[in-house]
Design an enzyme around this catalytic site. Structure first.
Site, PDB file in Angstrom:
ATOM      1  N   PHE A 696      56.131 -14.650  63.272  1.00 53.74           N
ATOM      2  CA  PHE A 696      55.153 -13.723  63.806  1.00 53.74           C
ATOM      3  C   PHE A 696      53.747 -14.315  63.872  1.00 53.74           C
ATOM      4  O   PHE A 696      52.805 -13.618  64.206  1.00 53.74           O
ATOM      5  CB  PHE A 696      55.110 -12.451  62.950  1.00 53.74           C
ATOM      6  CG  PHE A 696      56.428 -11.748  62.903  1.00 53.74           C
ATOM      7  CD1 PHE A 696      57.028 -11.305  64.073  1.00 53.74           C
ATOM      8  CD2 PHE A 696      57.081 -11.548  61.710  1.00 53.74           C
ATOM      9  CE1 PHE A 696      58.250 -10.655  64.046  1.00 53.74           C
ATOM     10  CE2 PHE A 696      58.304 -10.895  61.672  1.00 53.74           C
ATOM     11  CZ  PHE A 696      58.886 -10.453  62.848  1.00 53.74           C
ATOM     12  N   SER A 697      53.603 -15.583  63.466  1.00 57.29           N
ATOM     13  CA  SER A 697      52.254 -16.149  63.408  1.00 57.29           C
ATOM     14  C   SER A 697      52.223 -17.566  63.938  1.00 57.29           C
ATOM     15  O   SER A 697      53.201 -18.293  63.845  1.00 57.29           O
ATOM     16  CB  SER A 697      51.764 -16.217  61.962  1.00 57.29           C
ATOM     17  OG  SER A 697      51.965 -15.018  61.297  1.00 57.29           O
ATOM     18  N   LYS A 713      44.849 -18.057  61.745  1.00 60.78           N
ATOM     19  CA  LYS A 713      46.203 -17.610  62.052  1.00 60.78           C
ATOM     20  C   LYS A 713      46.179 -16.514  63.104  1.00 60.78           C
ATOM     21  O   LYS A 713      45.494 -15.507  62.951  1.00 60.78           O
ATOM     22  CB  LYS A 713      46.866 -17.092  60.788  1.00 60.78           C
ATOM     23  CG  LYS A 713      48.292 -16.703  61.023  1.00 60.78           C
ATOM     24  CD  LYS A 713      49.002 -16.490  59.732  1.00 60.78           C
ATOM     25  CE  LYS A 713      48.909 -15.057  59.311  1.00 60.78           C
ATOM     26  NZ  LYS A 713      49.669 -14.833  58.075  1.00 60.78           N
ATOM     27  N   ASP A 814      59.140 -10.966  57.158  1.00 64.44           N
ATOM     28  CA  ASP A 814      59.873 -12.164  57.561  1.00 64.44           C
ATOM     29  C   ASP A 814      59.696 -13.216  56.481  1.00 64.44           C
ATOM     30  O   ASP A 814      58.916 -14.137  56.626  1.00 64.44           O
ATOM     31  CB  ASP A 814      59.321 -12.663  58.904  1.00 64.44           C
ATOM     32  CG  ASP A 814      59.963 -13.972  59.336  1.00 64.44           C
ATOM     33  OD1 ASP A 814      61.169 -14.134  59.097  1.00 64.44           O
ATOM     34  OD2 ASP A 814      59.254 -14.820  59.903  1.00 64.44           O
TER      35      ASP A 814
END
Ligand SMILES: *[C@@H]1O[C@H](CO)[C@@H](O)[C@H](O)[C@H]1NC(C)=O
Ligand SMILES: *[C@@H]1O[C@H](CO)[C@@H](O)[C@H](O)[C@H]1NC(C)=O
Ligand SMILES: *[C@@H]1O[C@H](CO)[C@@H](O)[C@H](O)[C@H]1NC(C)=O
Ligand SMILES: *[C@@H]1O[C@H](CO)[C@@H](O)[C@H](O)[C@H]1NC(C)=O
Length: 959
Positions: A696-697, A713, A814
């Site tokens: 997700f990053s 980020k 996650d």
């Protein structure tokens, strides 16, 4: 009518009829007003952890965990196991139910037992069972006054400490005492119920020291089970033990006990299981063995002398482990019990031939390990009739002769280790009929085998590891090798092989070693399609010509050994972490280009698409389970993941993102003066600054004007920009996260909301993610056990901190080795903590994959529940532990690590990373005990996974 009959029955029938007469009454009988009131107040005290529905089910007898007697007039058992209870206030209230027989409050977070509980419950005259196992009880053991009927006390797996004196002596009915897994110290307790009726005594995994007290302890003559393993006990086994005439199980493993195994102990006729492994016992083995013995483990001691010839003849014997001693003499086994399943005699000084007839009847024999002895003669053909054999390890002996064709009959064989012997002849016979279909590992290395590699070897459909190195094999590699469906590691070095290199199976992953042979001609560029291969060793051959440019495309390659060949021309430029050796050749390295990252972005694009693929696989699996309703959702999310990904990798197009809001969160003055928001935005505009990518990053490296480096980020989930309405909420969440203070949690220092996404700033960690260090580059191999253990403990510390935040626990959406950053090789940081707060999976339907996490780390239940849970995080942590233990990534070739480990769980030494475990016996033992912890974490049932706090405790105890 029924009543009428009853009144006229004869006394003969009355017992039978009483039941039918009173059964209508049972249904209507009621809990006494007292107990009903007590239960109602308990229900209040226990809410909301325990939801006893007082409104809908007014009868407490039907509440979860409550058992009443057969007339339903009083409560006799209460089980509150596994409810995350942390307040002990309810305990004294329980004691008001004077009919209680069982109280089970195991697997909660209780930290104390109130004094009132002991005084009040001590008076309950029928109380038989008390279970406090798996809580956080600390301090010393309370003194149990009263409790005259208590038969079973389980206080295992807490953090109780100090020594035990008379605290338990009042319990005159005590039959089972389980204090396993605490921090008790001092001498072993000997006052365990004055009336001496104790039958089961479990004191394992504590810090008890000193000698085993002779008379006092063994005067509990009704003892059937004694477990004292994993303490610091020393001295000899008191000979008095033979007077325990009912003893069935005796575990003394992992202490510092010494002296001989008392002559008579193995002929206690009741004894069924005896383990005294990992001590310093010496002397020789007793020769008289009870006929009832089922398992015997004396491995890792200092025992010497011969193995008594009848040791395996007890007709019930299933497991014998005498490995890692100094046992010597000829292996003279007159008979082997037909029930034997596992026989381990490895790492001794045994000589002579392997007795051949002895194994004829061993039809259940599954594991036979005789490795590292001085055995001579041939491999008995008779072994071929042990049809259940799954593991045959005869390596490191002086065995000679040929491979008997009968080995080909072992249709259940999974591992065949015959390396480091003097075997000769060809290897064709056992394989010619394509049996051995279950074989996973074939190691025939370091023998004197000749002839060529039989083409039938590629029909072994499960073969993962083929080690034929250091023999005298000749001819060419059969072209059928490319059809091997599962091969991961092919070691053919140190033979006289020649000819062309055929196309290799795409499954190759660990290494392809062709070194020290007579291969010639050019290096085939077809090798470049081995995109999972990590080590390619072509050294010491006669390869000529250039090195194909395509080899630089091998995405997983970390070592390329080309040295000592007749190669020439330009050596193509490989990525930085690929270690290339080319001395002894005429190769010239290509000049460094200006653009230092072309290969990186190429690779990361590849990885990106495999992430998409992985998500698709997860989604497809979930669709299968959840049904068509989610199809729409899935299609949407599938499109988004694709779009996101392309966007990240193609984006050199636009100017700098426009800052809408920026804020420093950290109080640290140095950071506050270093951080420059416009520099941060410049950094994210440049794809070459991408250092890491999690699901997700995307992490960018930003060099501030002061020269200090930070991570910026980008949260991929916010790619389409946060609606202005949620900016305030985002800011508040970030502010709260920035205040978290834990040395193993990566907390934000500042954030920026821009026109295109949300960004957070962190301290830079130059070591990158755990995934990179463990599975990429050459660093993985150098990550020693001390570092891996320290990382495991650190991550557990960080997670139990996050899970333990009382106001609102933080879960990880996650959790994977990619979201663990390494401050140093021993200091991990749990990263990506804000997603749980920022991405709300329950609300954002388009983000189904948010719930999915990363493939390999997703607990099985998420597919149905679609809800991130504490237990789900524990599962993912278990996978990270397995990565540290095995050195393997969470998914290999579409197979999840968890499944692989479970499939091989019978062979722990095979599971753990042998490069690490071989460093010392202590390391190996610690890895094995941590493997147990990992296995509990990845339990299929979320309910049986421990909380992170217990996991941390277990990890620390395994030190
Ligand atoms: C404690 O020992 C008893 C008796 O052997 C056993 O039944 C129980 O499962 C043990 N408790 C735990 C938590 O393992
Ligand atoms: C041992 O158990 C037996 C049978 O259960 C019982 O009769 C006897 O009293 C017990 N021994 C002691 C010392 O309590
Ligand atoms: C047990 O072993 C001792 C010592 O070898 C021996 O004297 C005794 O007869 C054996 N007892 C049985 C029941 O075999
Ligand atoms: C062999 O194993 C099977 C299955 O576990 C069992 O039923 C059988 O009794 C065993 N045979 C012997 C001789 O113990």
């Amino acid at each position: 009518m029924a009543t009428y009959n009853c009144m006229y029955t004869s006394s003969f029938l009355s017992v039978f009829l009483l039941y039918s007469c009173f059964s209508p009454i049972m249904v209507f009988s009621q809990l006494s007003q007292n107990q009903a009131t007590t239960m109602a107040s308990l229900s209040n005290l226990l809410a909301p952890s325990v939801t006893w529905n007082t409104a809908n089910h007014s009868n407490p007898c039907s509440w979860n965990g409550v058992t009443c007697d057969s007339t339903k007039s009083h409560v006799i058992m209460i089980s509150l196991s596994g409810n995350s209870l942390n307040s002990s206030d309810f305990l004294p209230v329980l004691c008001q139910i004077e009919t209680l027989q069982h109280i089970d409050v195991s697997n909660n977070s209780l930290s104390s037992i109130p004094h009132d509980f002991i005084t009040e419950c001590g008076k309950i005259k029928d109380l038989k069972l008390l279970n406090f196992s798996g809580n956080n009880l600390s301090g010393s053991l309370p003194t149990f006054n009263g409790f005259a009927a208590l038969e079973y006390l389980d206080m295992s797996f807490n953090v109780l400490e100090s020594s035990i004196d008379i605290q338990l002596d009042e319990m005159i009915s005590l039959k089972t005492l389980n204090l396993t897994g605490n921090k008790f110290n001092g001498h072993l307790p000997t006052k365990l119920g004055k009336s001496m009726v104790l039958e089961q005594l479990l004191l394992a995994k504590n810090q008890f020291q000193g000698e085993i007290p002779e008379e006092q302890l063994f005067s509990y003559e009704n003892l059937t089970l004694i477990d004292l393993s994993e303490n610091h006990l020393s001295g000899a086994i008191p000979s008095h033990i033979v007077h325990l005439s009912k003893l069935q199980t005796l575990f003394l493993s992992s202490n510092n006990l010494s002296g001989p195994i008392p002559m008579s102990i193995l002929n206690i006729t009741t004894l069924v299981r005896f383990a005294a492994n990992q001590n310093n016992f010496n002397g020789s083995l007793p020769s008289a063995i009870s006929n009832n013995l089922i398992s015997l483990d004396l491995s890792y001691n200092d025992l010497s002398g011969p193995i008594p010839k009848n040791i395996l003849s007890s007709p019930r014997m299933e497991v014998v482990d005498l490995s890692n001693n100094r046992l010597s003499g000829t292996l003279l086994l007159t008979s082997i019990s037909p029930s034997i399943v596992r026989l381990r005699l490895g790492n001794n000084l045994l000589q002579g031939n392997i007795p051949s007839d002895a194994f004829a009847k061993a039809q259940n024999l599954t594991y036979l390990e005789l490795e590292s002895n001085e055995l001579t003669g041939g491999i008995p053909a008779m072994l071929g009739s042990c049809h259940n054999l799954a593991l045959l390890d005869l390596s490191q002996n002086h065995l000679s002769g040929i491979l008997p064709a009968e080995l080909g009959n072992l249709s259940n064989l999974q591992v065949l280790n015959l390396q480091m012997n003097k075997l000769n002849g060809t290897i064709t016979t056992p394989f010619q009929n394509g049996q051995l279909q279950k074989l996973l590992k074939l190691n025939l290395s370091m023998n004197s085998l000749t002839g060529s590699i039989p083409s039938q070897i590629s029909s072994l459909s499960n073969l993962r590891f083929l080690h034929l190195q250091q023999n005298n094999m000749s001819g060419s590699i059969p072209s059928s090798i490319g059809n091997s469906p599962a091969l991961l590691d092919l070691q053919l070095g140190g033979n006289q092989l020649s000819g062309a290199i055929p196309s290799m199976p795409l499954t190759l992953q660990v290494s392809l070693n062709l070194s020290h042979n007579n291969f010639s001609g050019s290096i085939p560029s077809s090798l470049s399609i081995l995109y999972n291969l990590e080590i390619l060793d072509l050294s010491y051959n006669k390869f000529s010509g250039g090195v194909p440019d395509d080899l630089t495309k091998m995405a997983a390659l970390t070592q390329l050994l080309l040295n000592n060949n007749q190669l020439s021309g330009l050596l193509p430029r490989f990525r930085d972490f690929v270690h290339v050796e080319y001395n002894g050749t005429s190769l010239v390295p290509a000049p460094t280009s200006d653009n230092t990252t072309p290969n990186y972005s190429q690779v990361s694009r590849k990885k990106g698409s495999s992430v998409v693929l992985a998500i698709l696989v997860a989604i497809a699996a979930a669709v299968f389970l959840v049904g068509l309703i989610t199809l729409l959702v899935v299609l949407v999310s599938r499109r988004y993941s694709k779009v996101n990904n392309e966007h990240v990798h193609s984006g050199e197009d636009h100017g700098l993102p426009q800052i809408l809001q920026s804020r420093l969160l950290t109080p640290n003055g140095l950071h506050r003066s270093n951080i420059d928001f416009s520099k941060a935005m410049e950094a994210v505009a440049e794809t070459s600054n991408v250092t890491l990518k999690t699901k997700f990053s995307t992490y960018y490296k930003a060099i501030m004007p002061s020269g200090s480096i930070y991570f910026v980020k980008k949260m991929n989930s916010t790619e389409r920009a946060l609606p202005a309405s949620s900016h305030a909420r985002f800011g508040k969440e970030m502010e709260a996260l920035a205040k978290l203070n834990n040395s193993n949690v990566m907390t934000p220092l500042a954030y920026v909301l821009s026109s295109d996404a949300a960004y957070t700033l962190y301290e830079f960690v130059s070591n990158g993610s755990l995934f990179d260090v463990l599975h990429h580059g050459s660093m993985g191999n150098s990550l020693d056990w001390a570092s891996r253990y320290s990382i495991a403990v650190g991550v557990a510390q960080g997670l139990s901190f996050l899970h333990g935040i009382t106001s609102s626990p933080i879960l990880l959406l996650d959790l994977s080795s990619k979201s663990i950053m390494l401050k140093s090789l021993k200091e991990p940081l749990v990263g990506d903590i804000e997603h749980y707060k920022v991405i709300d999976p329950s609300r954002s339907t388009g983000n189904f994959s948010a719930v999915a996490g990363s493939v390999g780390y997703v607990p099985p239940e998420y597919a149905y529940t679609m809800k991130v849970t504490v237990a789900g995080n524990v599962y993912s942590f278990g996978v990270i532990l397995l990565e540290l233990l095995t050195g393997k990534p969470a998914v290999t070739e579409g197979t999840e690590l968890v499944k692989w480990v479970l499939r091989n769980s019978m062979n722990k030494d095979y599971i753990i990373d042998s490069n690490v475990s071989k460093t010392s016996q202590a390391v190996r033992n610690q890895m094995i005990s941590i493997l147990q912890i990992a296995l509990v974490c990845v339990s299929t049932s979320p309910g049986s996974r421990p909380k992170m706090k217990s996991v941390l405790r277990m990890l620390l105890n395994a030190r």
